[in-house]
Structure formats: structure tokens, C-alpha cells
Scaffold this motif. Structure first.
Motif, PDB file in Angstrom:
ATOM      1  N   PRO A  25     -34.593  11.699   8.419  1.00  0.00           N
ATOM      2  CA  PRO A  25     -35.135  10.375   8.791  1.00  0.00           C
ATOM      3  C   PRO A  25     -36.652  10.287   8.666  1.00  0.00           C
ATOM      4  CG  PRO A  25     -34.400  11.578  10.746  1.00  0.00           C
ATOM      5  CD  PRO A  25     -33.934  12.363   9.551  1.00  0.00           C
ATOM      6  N   MET A  26     -37.365  11.396   8.785  1.00  0.00           N
ATOM      7  CA  MET A  26     -38.839  11.407   8.706  1.00  0.00           C
ATOM      8  C   MET A  26     -39.457  10.318   9.604  1.00  0.00           C
ATOM      9  SD  MET A  26     -39.415  14.002   6.776  1.00  0.00           S
ATOM     10  CE  MET A  26     -41.147  13.993   6.303  1.00  0.00           C
ATOM     11  N   GLU A  27     -39.083  10.348  10.876  1.00  0.00           N
ATOM     12  CA  GLU A  27     -39.647   9.380  11.835  1.00  0.00           C
ATOM     13  C   GLU A  27     -41.097   9.749  12.149  1.00  0.00           C
ATOM     14  OE1 GLU A  27     -38.914   6.623  13.084  1.00  0.00           O
ATOM     15  OE2 GLU A  27     -36.804   6.422  12.530  1.00  0.00           O
ATOM     16  N   THR A  28     -41.975   8.726  12.117  1.00  0.00           N
ATOM     17  CA  THR A  28     -43.392   8.999  12.335  1.00  0.00           C
ATOM     18  C   THR A  28     -43.742   9.127  13.813  1.00  0.00           C
ATOM     19  OG1 THR A  28     -43.835   6.642  12.408  1.00  0.00           O
ATOM     20  CG2 THR A  28     -44.100   7.732  10.285  1.00  0.00           C
ATOM     21  N   PHE A  44     -39.644  14.849  11.958  1.00  0.00           N
ATOM     22  CA  PHE A  44     -39.942  14.989  10.534  1.00  0.00           C
ATOM     23  C   PHE A  44     -39.949  16.453  10.112  1.00  0.00           C
ATOM     24  CE2 PHE A  44     -44.321  16.415  11.138  1.00  0.00           C
ATOM     25  CZ  PHE A  44     -44.619  15.920  12.403  1.00  0.00           C
ATOM     26  N   ASN A  46     -41.579  19.543   8.743  1.00  0.00           N
ATOM     27  CA  ASN A  46     -42.988  19.937   8.664  1.00  0.00           C
ATOM     28  C   ASN A  46     -43.218  21.184   7.825  1.00  0.00           C
ATOM     29  OD1 ASN A  46     -42.035  21.811  10.477  1.00  0.00           O
ATOM     30  ND2 ASN A  46     -43.113  20.951  12.234  1.00  0.00           N
ATOM     31  N   TRP A  62     -45.929  19.664   5.765  1.00  0.00           N
ATOM     32  CA  TRP A  62     -45.845  18.212   5.645  1.00  0.00           C
ATOM     33  C   TRP A  62     -46.179  17.531   6.961  1.00  0.00           C
ATOM     34  CZ3 TRP A  62     -40.583  17.119   2.721  1.00  0.00           C
ATOM     35  CH2 TRP A  62     -40.728  17.501   1.370  1.00  0.00           C
ATOM     36  N   SER A  63     -46.613  16.277   6.857  1.00  0.00           N
ATOM     37  CA  SER A  63     -46.709  15.427   8.032  1.00  0.00           C
ATOM     38  C   SER A  63     -45.553  14.443   7.963  1.00  0.00           C
ATOM     39  CB  SER A  63     -48.044  14.675   8.034  1.00  0.00           C
ATOM     40  OG  SER A  63     -47.965  13.559   7.162  1.00  0.00           O
ATOM     41  N   SER A  64     -45.513  13.522   8.914  1.00  0.00           N
ATOM     42  CA  SER A  64     -44.415  12.541   8.928  1.00  0.00           C
ATOM     43  C   SER A  64     -44.615  11.461   7.877  1.00  0.00           C
ATOM     44  CB  SER A  64     -44.326  11.906  10.312  1.00  0.00           C
ATOM     45  OG  SER A  64     -45.544  11.270  10.612  1.00  0.00           O
ATOM     46  N   ALA A  65     -45.693  11.512   7.108  1.00  0.00           N
ATOM     47  CA  ALA A  65     -45.957  10.485   6.102  1.00  0.00           C
ATOM     48  C   ALA A  65     -45.344  10.792   4.741  1.00  0.00           C
ATOM     49  CB  ALA A  65     -47.451  10.236   5.964  1.00  0.00           C
ATOM     50  N   ILE A  66     -44.501  11.809   4.679  1.00  0.00           N
ATOM     51  CA  ILE A  66     -43.646  11.963   3.500  1.00  0.00           C
ATOM     52  C   ILE A  66     -42.504  10.979   3.697  1.00  0.00           C
ATOM     53  CG2 ILE A  66     -42.004  13.535   2.371  1.00  0.00           C
ATOM     54  CD1 ILE A  66     -44.772  14.379   1.638  1.00  0.00           C
ATOM     55  N   ALA A  67     -42.147  10.258   2.637  1.00  0.00           N
ATOM     56  CA  ALA A  67     -41.150   9.192   2.767  1.00  0.00           C
ATOM     57  C   ALA A  67     -39.802   9.742   3.225  1.00  0.00           C
ATOM     58  CB  ALA A  67     -41.006   8.443   1.453  1.00  0.00           C
ATOM     59  N   LYS A  68     -39.058   8.869   3.908  1.00  0.00           N
ATOM     60  CA  LYS A  68     -37.700   9.179   4.386  1.00  0.00           C
ATOM     61  C   LYS A  68     -36.839   9.747   3.249  1.00  0.00           C
ATOM     62  CE  LYS A  68     -33.814   6.630   6.335  1.00  0.00           C
ATOM     63  NZ  LYS A  68     -33.362   5.345   6.852  1.00  0.00           N
ATOM     64  N   ASN A  69     -35.968  10.666   3.584  1.00  0.00           N
ATOM     65  CA  ASN A  69     -35.148  11.378   2.605  1.00  0.00           C
ATOM     66  C   ASN A  69     -36.031  11.933   1.485  1.00  0.00           C
ATOM     67  OD1 ASN A  69     -32.885  10.821   4.087  1.00  0.00           O
ATOM     68  ND2 ASN A  69     -32.422   8.964   2.950  1.00  0.00           N
TER      69      ASN A  69
END
Lengths: 104, 152
Positions: A25-28, A44, A46, A62-69
Motif C-alpha cells: 500500500p505504501m501509506e505515507t 511502507f 523501507n 526507500w521512503s513512503s514516497a515510492i508509489a503504491k505497488n
């Protein structure tokens, strides 16, 4: 919970072209639930690690700003068709997932 | 930027010192996440956390991203570095709540190429910071975002 990682690894010349699609889901942590107004907790990936025949070729934070999926595409020089690629990830809640593919 | 680079190139001792510091830092980066840079809320702080404030602008880094992204939640970004000995590619969106998005440590055989998809809060530069031979280089590409993808 964690669904399979999709991976395609093909040789083009002497370069292995590796494309990975992960399910996450990569929730921010910045989004709010539309009904309750409560913040949706950050969730997310990381850390991502890729290996070819057990040798690390790529390590990513990674941070949470990688797009979902998340989609990731990288290239490695040296492997041969038949070599084994492994990609694994870890998220901020401690979940992990890993997948293997054979370079074709 | 070029003046600075010339200054650094001229001064052998400064170059050596720089090489030592950056190799120490990239050694750490391999072992552990750069928490300071990842939690930074401004571009300046993120670059500071990466020790990349004085990174050299380079045309040998190609940042490929759309001119206009209708959906900031999914922005394809591709970074290619043509600088020898590239060991790390980092991607930042300058005006995101946390600008640093990803840091990729590349091994010897891995080509200096990364493609992924990022989220962007609003129109800003996508910046790549590349570590090569112990030095830092950078390049940007502006992406106009019609609809942000970081909050809601």
C-alpha cells in the motif's frame, strides 16, 4: 497479507534486465480516512535488496514516497541465463517478502 | 558550481579530504539507512543529511520523467548516470514533505540505471544525486503536477 512479488529477468546481450513489481500500500502516514478523519498510519517498504546467485547487486532505502505497488527496474552486467535472482523487501512494520526468478 | 568544482580539483589536499569523508559516509550508508536525510523536511536539510550540499551539477546524469504528471501519486522516473564508478543513485522530489525518496546502492556489476515510480506532492524538480568515485554529482528535471499524491 503480503502478496507475491512479480519479477521478470531477461538477458539482453551481456546485461540482465530485471523488472520487479511489488504489492504494497505504501501509506505515507499523511492520508486521512475520509469517513472518520483519522490519519491512516504510515506503512511502507523501507528496504529492498536484490541478489544474483546470492551476491548483492542492489540495496535500496526507500521512503513512503515510492508509489503504491512499487515498480523497480535495474540492470546488471555479468549474469548468465539460468542464474537466480532474488528480491526481498522489508517494511516499517516489520513485514517482509521475497521472491526468486531465473534469468531467461 | 563550476568554480567550486575547479577549486576542489585544484586543491589536491581538499580533494583527498573530500574523498575520505564521502567514503566514510557511503560506508555508513551501505550499512544503515541515512535516517537524518530521510526524515529531513526540506531539500536543504535532506542534501545536508546526504552531505550533498555542494554536489556538482552534471550533464552526465540523465533524469527522465514526464513534463506534466496528471497524477502525482504515480510519476515514472528513470535515472541514468554516465559517470564512471557510480555507486549510489538517490532520488528526491524537492517539494515533497520529505524530499528524499530513495537511495539505491549499486554493486560493481550493476549498471548506473534505476527506473521506478514516485509520489509527488506538487510541481517541483525531481533531483538525482549520484555518488561516483567518492564524489557527489546532481541533476534535475522539472515535473508539473496537476494533482498531488502525498496527502489527502
Amino acid at each position: 497479507m503480503a502478496e507475491a512479488i512479480k519479477m521478470r529477468a531477461t538477458m539482453s546481450g551481456d546485461i540482465a534486465d530485471i523488472q520487479v513489481l511489488m504489492n504494497h500500500p505504501m501509506e505515507t502516514g499523511l492520508r486521512k480516512n475520509a469517513k472518520t478523519g483519522e490519519k491512516i498510519p504510515a506503512h511502507f517498504i523501507n528496504e529492498v535488496t536484490a541478489t544474483v546467485n546470492g551476491v548483492v547487486v542492489l540495496q535500496a532505502d526507500w521512503s513512503s514516497a515510492i508509489a503504491k505497488n512499487p515498480y523497480l527496474h535495474f540492470k546488471v552486467k555479468g549474469p548468465k541465463a539460468g542464474d537466480k535472482v532474488n528480491v526481498s523487501w522489508k517494511d516499517n512494520m516489520g513485514e517482509t517478502n521475497s521472491a526468486d526468478a531465473v534469468i531467461s | 558550481m563550476n568554480l567550486l568544482r575547479r577549486y576542489i580539483l585544484k586543491s589536491a589536499s581538499a580533494a583527498a579530504a573530500l574523498a575520505v569523508t564521502t567514503s566514510l559516509i557511503s560506508g555508513n550508508a551501505l550499512a544503515a539507512r541515512n535516517t537524518a536525510a530521510f526524515s529531513a523536511k526540506t531539500l536543504a536539510d535532506a542534501l545536508k543529511g546526504m552531505d550533498a550540499e555542494s554536489a556538482t551539477e552534471s550533464h552526465d546524469i540523465i533524469v527522465k520523467a514526464p513534463d506534466i504528471a496528471e497524477n502525482g501519486a504515480v510519476v515514472p522516473v528513470e535515472v541514468t548516470s554516465n559517470i564512471a564508478d557510480t555507486t549510489n543513485i538517490s532520488i528526491l522530489a524537492e517539494k515533497n514533505p520529505n524530499p528524499l525518496i530513495a537511495s539505491f546502492n549499486l554493486s560493481d556489476g550493476t549498471l548506473p540505471f534505476i527506473a521506478t515510480r514516485i509520489k509527488m506532492a506538487k510541481t517541483s524538480n525531481v533531483r538525482a544525486v549520484v555518488t561516483a568515485g567518492g564524489k557527489l554529482y546532481t541533476a534535475v528535471k522539472e515535473v508539473k503536477v496537476t494533482m498531488g499524491g502525498c496527502g489527502g
